[in-house]
Design a protein around this motif. Structure first.
Motif, PDB file in Angstrom:
ATOM      1  N   LEU A   1       0.847  -1.202   0.000  1.00 12.39           N
ATOM      2  CA  LEU A   1       0.000   0.000   0.000  1.00 12.39           C
ATOM      3  C   LEU A   1       0.882   1.253   0.000  1.00 12.39           C
ATOM      4  CD1 LEU A   1      -2.860   1.296   0.477  1.00 12.39           C
ATOM      5  CD2 LEU A   1      -2.356   1.088   2.915  1.00 12.39           C
ATOM      6  N   PRO A   2       0.726   2.142  -0.979  1.00 11.15           N
ATOM      7  CA  PRO A   2       1.603   3.325  -1.002  1.00 11.15           C
ATOM      8  C   PRO A   2       1.146   4.377   0.013  1.00 11.15           C
ATOM      9  CG  PRO A   2       0.241   3.220  -3.010  1.00 11.15           C
ATOM     10  CD  PRO A   2      -0.197   2.099  -2.123  1.00 11.15           C
ATOM     11  N   ARG A   3       1.882   4.470   1.109  1.00 13.14           N
ATOM     12  CA  ARG A   3       1.544   5.488   2.124  1.00 13.14           C
ATOM     13  C   ARG A   3       1.910   6.874   1.620  1.00 13.14           C
ATOM     14  NH1 ARG A   3      -1.999   3.633   5.865  1.00 13.14           N
ATOM     15  NH2 ARG A   3      -1.436   1.529   6.445  1.00 13.14           N
ATOM     16  N   SER A   4       2.894   6.914   0.753  1.00 14.25           N
ATOM     17  CA  SER A   4       3.226   8.190   0.111  1.00 14.25           C
ATOM     18  C   SER A   4       3.406   7.934  -1.380  1.00 14.25           C
ATOM     19  CB  SER A   4       4.493   8.788   0.735  1.00 14.25           C
ATOM     20  OG  SER A   4       5.520   7.837   0.668  1.00 14.25           O
ATOM     21  N   ALA A   5       3.540   9.013  -2.136  1.00 11.34           N
ATOM     22  CA  ALA A   5       3.537   8.893  -3.604  1.00 11.34           C
ATOM     23  C   ALA A   5       4.624   7.956  -4.112  1.00 11.34           C
ATOM     24  CB  ALA A   5       3.722  10.273  -4.211  1.00 11.34           C
ATOM     25  N   THR A   6       4.256   7.146  -5.093  1.00 11.43           N
ATOM     26  CA  THR A   6       5.258   6.293  -5.734  1.00 11.43           C
ATOM     27  C   THR A   6       5.444   6.681  -7.202  1.00 11.43           C
ATOM     28  OG1 THR A   6       3.530   4.683  -6.230  1.00 11.43           O
ATOM     29  CG2 THR A   6       4.845   4.285  -4.247  1.00 11.43           C
ATOM     30  N   LEU A   7       4.562   7.518  -7.706  1.00 10.43           N
ATOM     31  CA  LEU A   7       4.637   7.938  -9.107  1.00 10.43           C
ATOM     32  C   LEU A   7       4.392   9.434  -9.208  1.00 10.43           C
ATOM     33  CD1 LEU A   7       2.293   5.386 -10.972  1.00 10.43           C
ATOM     34  CD2 LEU A   7       4.782   5.438 -11.097  1.00 10.43           C
ATOM     35  N   ASN A   8       4.972  10.060 -10.219  1.00  7.42           N
ATOM     36  CA  ASN A   8       4.521  11.403 -10.572  1.00  7.42           C
ATOM     37  C   ASN A   8       3.716  11.292 -11.872  1.00  7.42           C
ATOM     38  OD1 ASN A   8       6.322  11.189 -12.668  1.00  7.42           O
ATOM     39  ND2 ASN A   8       7.934  12.341 -11.618  1.00  7.42           N
ATOM     40  N   ALA A   9       3.165  12.419 -12.329  1.00  8.99           N
ATOM     41  CA  ALA A   9       2.276  12.364 -13.499  1.00  8.99           C
ATOM     42  C   ALA A   9       2.989  11.775 -14.710  1.00  8.99           C
ATOM     43  CB  ALA A   9       1.743  13.758 -13.808  1.00  8.99           C
TER      44      ALA A   9
END
Ligand SMILES: Cc1ncc(COP(=O)(O)O)c(C=O)c1O
Length: 497
Positions: free
Chosen positions: A61-69
């Motif tokens: 589960l991604p608690r914080s961002a793993t990708l940008n746009a």
């Protein structure tokens, strides 16, 4: 890494300039995807075993961002889009799922961003009006002389069938010699209710019976002829049997394009029988009601105007993206019967002629008439398609689909080792590989094997259906990009398998 200020996170999420930038890039990506599919420059499906594939989707589960746009677009372009069933690919001839009109897909983006809840008028003023407009247009196609018709849009044909049958049950309970309110008190201590439906009725009909507490066995199947059309004599017999067994028929369900073969029941005969015996006549036109758009094929639906309720899927032959279906009632008043929470329906049904429902304020609050509380702005895409192309334009797509099915049937007859199940009445064609050396079980296995081979090679996407113990390969011809050469290639692939 330094934690971002909450307001900065929120600003980033709702940045309209970033929306515009990502939107342009997304449209560019989708346009390329769309062009590749139309041109057939990829496999129609990149088959992967779902058990193996599932292992690739076990990220924590991604608690914080793993990708940008930017990475998101790469992920879409490199992993997600290539792994779709390429719906516009000329070799996609499987399910009754529209190759959606691109403009309608853009309308869905509008629906998503504006997010009109539509529960009550004020939660979606224009969305409500668009829906009412397209409902009027669809009712007009069924019977331009009936000014009392009405209905709603729902998320899919299964829900549409349930809605229509709920209305039918409520009307039956109110009209019963000892009336009761089925919506309020359910079925307790009341007579046994049943539904008469073609043996080829979609499974959502028996599911609806299950949901309504009648039990799926309450759907009594009516025999069809060898062309898949309901036998009127069997209907009459079944009705007589019901009377003998003290069963109350709440609806007779006919198909206008059954799922298996696309066959259309004799709507006029069934409708007249229902009218003369005071039975609710429901037409499941999820697939075939769109024949009404075609001057050439509309006569196949003669008698549909007799139906108390009709369902019609937009995401089939109206070429809309999923989901968008209509439930249409001959008497708009009956649209209030399905979910009679307010019970107003109970008291107004009998003298409905005197009531101008269209001006009752609650009529504009769509949630009165549907299971859905919040629902999407579904009307925009169909309103747009009708406005840009007219019913004539959309009718061209229907004509094209039906004539391609006819073409495939003609071609099949030229292949000695392929057997055609029946002349297509709409745009579904069923056939099977034929060999005198194989028994029934082996023949069935052969069809399944052929289909699996085509699926795994990504050469063609088609489906299969079992009818009276025989497995048939099944194609739905509704992809305007499938050419006669593609059909030849399919038949050759089957004979060589
Ligand atoms: C005749 C018929 N009725 C109802 C349905 C259910 O429609 P949906 O898939 O939109 O729920 C289908 C689906 O294929 C169908 O073919």
């Amino acid at each position: 890494m330094q934690k971002k200020h909450p307001q900065a996170i929120i600003n980033e999420m709702f940045d309209h300039e970033a929306f515009q930038q990502t939107g342009y890039a997304l449209i560019e990506l989708l346009s390329k995807y769309f062009a590749t599919n139309i041109e057939g420059n990829r496999q129609v499906i990149l088959w992967k075993d779902p058990v193996d594939e599932d292992l690739n989707w076990q990220a924590p589960l991604p608690r914080s961002a793993t990708l940008n746009a930017k990475n998101l677009l790469l992920k879409l372009g490199n992993e997600i889009l290539p792994n779709t069933l390429a719906i516009h690919h000329p070799h996609n001839i499987g399910h009754q799922v529209a190759t959606p009109l691109p403009i309608a897909a853009l309308c869905d983006l509008v629906a998503s961003l504006t997010n009109q809840a539509m529960t009550i008028y004020e939660a979606g003023p224009s969305a409500t009006m668009l829906e009412r407009q397209v409902i009027r247009w669809l009712c007009d196609l069924i019977n331009p002389n009936n000014k009392k018709a009405g209905g709603i849009l729902t998320s899919g044909g299964a829900l549409a069938n349930l809605t229509a049958l709920l209305a039918a049950r409520q009307v039956a309970s109110v009209k019963f010699s000892k009336p009761w309110n089925a919506w309020k008190t359910g079925l307790n201590n009341n007579p046994l209710l049943c539904i008469l439906a073609s043996e080829h009725a979609h499974y959502s009909i028996s599911r609806a019976a299950g949901i309504m507490g009648l039990g799926s066995d309450a759907v009594i199947k009516i025999k069809a002829d060898s062309n898949g059309r309901m036998c009127i004599e069997s209907l009459k017999q079944a009705h007589e049997n019901c009377k003998e067994q003290n069963l109350t028929v709440i609806a007779v369900v006919a198909n206008a394009g059954c799922t298996a073969t696309g066959s259309i029941d004799p709507l006029e005969d069934v409708g007249e029988y229902c009218q003369s015996h005071d039975l609710w006549f429901h037409v499941d036109g999820a697939h075939g009601a769109s024949a009404l758009l075609s001057d050439q094929h509309a006569p196949k639906l003669a008698g549909i105007h007799l139906a108390d309720s009709v369902i019609w899927d937009g995401h089939k032959l109206l070429y809309m993206p999923a989901t968008m279906s209509a439930v249409l009632f001959k008497n708009a008043h009956h649209a209030d019967a399905a979910f009679s929470q307010e019970a107003s329906y109970l008291f107004q049904e009998e003298d409905s002629d005197d009531i101008t429902l269209e001006i009752r304020p609650e009529t504009f609050n769509i949630s009165y008439r549907t299971l859905e509380c919040t629902k999407r702005m579904m009307g925009l895409k169909l309103w747009t398609a009708f406005s840009l192309y007219g019913t004539d334009g959309l009718g061209t797509l229907v004509d094209e689909a039906f004539s391609k099915a006819q073409l495939l049937a003609t071609k099949i007859k030229q292949f000695p080792n392929i057997e055609l199940l029946m002349e297509p009445e709409t745009n579904i064609v069923c056939f099977r590989y034929k060999s005198d050396e194989l028994n029934t079980a082996e023949m069935n296995l052969k069809q399944t094997t052929i289909r699996k081979q085509l699926l795994k090679s990504g050469d063609f996407y088609l489906t299969q259906v079992e009818l009276h113990g025989k497995v048939w390969l099944r194609t739905t011809l509704m992809n305007p990009f499938t050419t006669p050469e593609d059909l030849n290639a399919l038949l050759i692939a089957i004979t060589e398998s």
